[in-house]
Scaffold this active site. Structure first.
Site, PDB file in Angstrom:
ATOM      1  N   ASP A  12       0.727  58.804  45.397  1.00 53.09           N
ATOM      2  CA  ASP A  12       0.991  59.540  44.016  1.00 53.09           C
ATOM      3  C   ASP A  12       2.053  58.893  43.449  1.00 53.09           C
ATOM      4  O   ASP A  12       2.909  58.227  44.001  1.00 53.09           O
ATOM      5  CB  ASP A  12       1.336  60.959  44.582  1.00 53.09           C
ATOM      6  CG  ASP A  12       1.837  61.844  43.406  1.00 53.09           C
ATOM      7  OD1 ASP A  12       1.551  61.992  42.239  1.00 53.09           O
ATOM      8  OD2 ASP A  12       2.993  62.293  43.751  1.00 53.09           O
ATOM      9  N   ASP A  14       4.792  60.739  40.623  1.00 52.79           N
ATOM     10  CA  ASP A  14       5.894  61.407  40.488  1.00 52.79           C
ATOM     11  C   ASP A  14       6.240  62.153  41.729  1.00 52.79           C
ATOM     12  O   ASP A  14       5.363  63.037  42.335  1.00 52.79           O
ATOM     13  CB  ASP A  14       5.432  62.488  39.269  1.00 52.79           C
ATOM     14  CG  ASP A  14       5.174  61.988  37.972  1.00 52.79           C
ATOM     15  OD1 ASP A  14       6.000  60.837  37.912  1.00 52.79           O
ATOM     16  OD2 ASP A  14       4.529  62.185  37.188  1.00 52.79           O
TER      17      ASP A  14
END
Ligand code: B16
Ligand code: MG
Length: 225
Positions: A12, A14
């Site tokens: 991922d 963020d």
């Protein structure tokens, strides 16, 4: 133990590679404030990994304003939030890569395992460029082509497919509940970064605790009969 059965590690963006979650939160808080809606950090947890339009819908629902705006007006509101988010993103530099991430990725690559990115952010390219990390990833799933944001597994499955990896022999790294659910639904092994991430197969409190050898060994243990 050999690394040969781990086919990919997918990150991922963020909250794992860098802390842009604080910029998303600041931009949404400002927009929500203009609409007379108050959101706090606890509420913001629900927006992590959730697409821009779905996040706006959540905020409007929180303020009881889900029927106030037309689709066109909502698109305008989402675009205002994005402009503010992009203004905040100009502060981002390579120093904002979270602690331990460069070393962790280097260990994975040294083991000959490809590394991918599964971010539903349409600004992922800009963020990676500001961090000077783009070339590190062997495959970056294109958020603009994703129809279902996390917790749907689509973005993680797309990243695995782009890397030619079987999700069952791949690892996903996430900081958000919706992201862990997406990894679980994809059949990958879920590494969680943070607190309160039920469903994570392996959990650390912060990125500087990510240790490739430990995660690799834990992954292989889950394969044992
Ligand atoms: P944008 P991730 C997600 O990125 C963020 O966690 C989420 O807060 C944001 O709404 C979403 O991207 C869309 O971002 O507005 O830039 O397209 O966690 O999947 O890396
Ligand atoms: Mg995240």
């Amino acid at each position: 133990m050999a690394d040969t059965r781990i086919e990919a590690v997918v990150f991922d963006l963020d909250g794992v590679i860098t802390d842009t979650a604080r910029f998303h939160y600041a931009a949404w808080k400002q927009l929500a404030g203009q609409l007379g809606i108050t959101i706090d950090e606890a509420f913001n947890e629900r927006l992590k990994g959730v697409s821009r339009m779905d996040s706006l819908e959540e905020i409007l629902r929180e303020g009881g304003q889900q029927d106030r705006f037309s689709l066109e007006e909502k698109e305008q509101l989402a675009s205002e939030k994005n402009e503010q988010y992009c203004r905040l993103l100009t502060q981002l530099t390579p120093e904002d890569v979270l602690p331990g991430i460069p070393e962790f990725i280097a260990s994975i690559k040294a083991a000959g395992i490809p590394v991918g990115l599964a971010s539903v952010s349409r600004n992922a390219g800009t963020v990676l460029e500001s961090l000077q990390l783009g070339p590190v990833f062997d495959y970056i799933a294109d958020a603009a082509l994703i129809r279902n944001s996390k917790p749907d597994p689509e973005i993680f499955l797309t990243a695995c497919a782009g890397l030619g990896a079987d999700p069952r022999y791949s690892i996903g790294v996430e900081d958000a509940p919706a992201g862990i659910q997406a990894i679980n639904a994809s059949g990958m092994f879920a590494v969680g970064v943070g607190k309160q991430l039920p469903g994570a197969d392996y959990l650390v409190q912060s990125t500087d605790q990510l240790c490739w050898e430990e995660i690799r060994d834990c992954f292989f243990q889950t394969l044992l009969p």
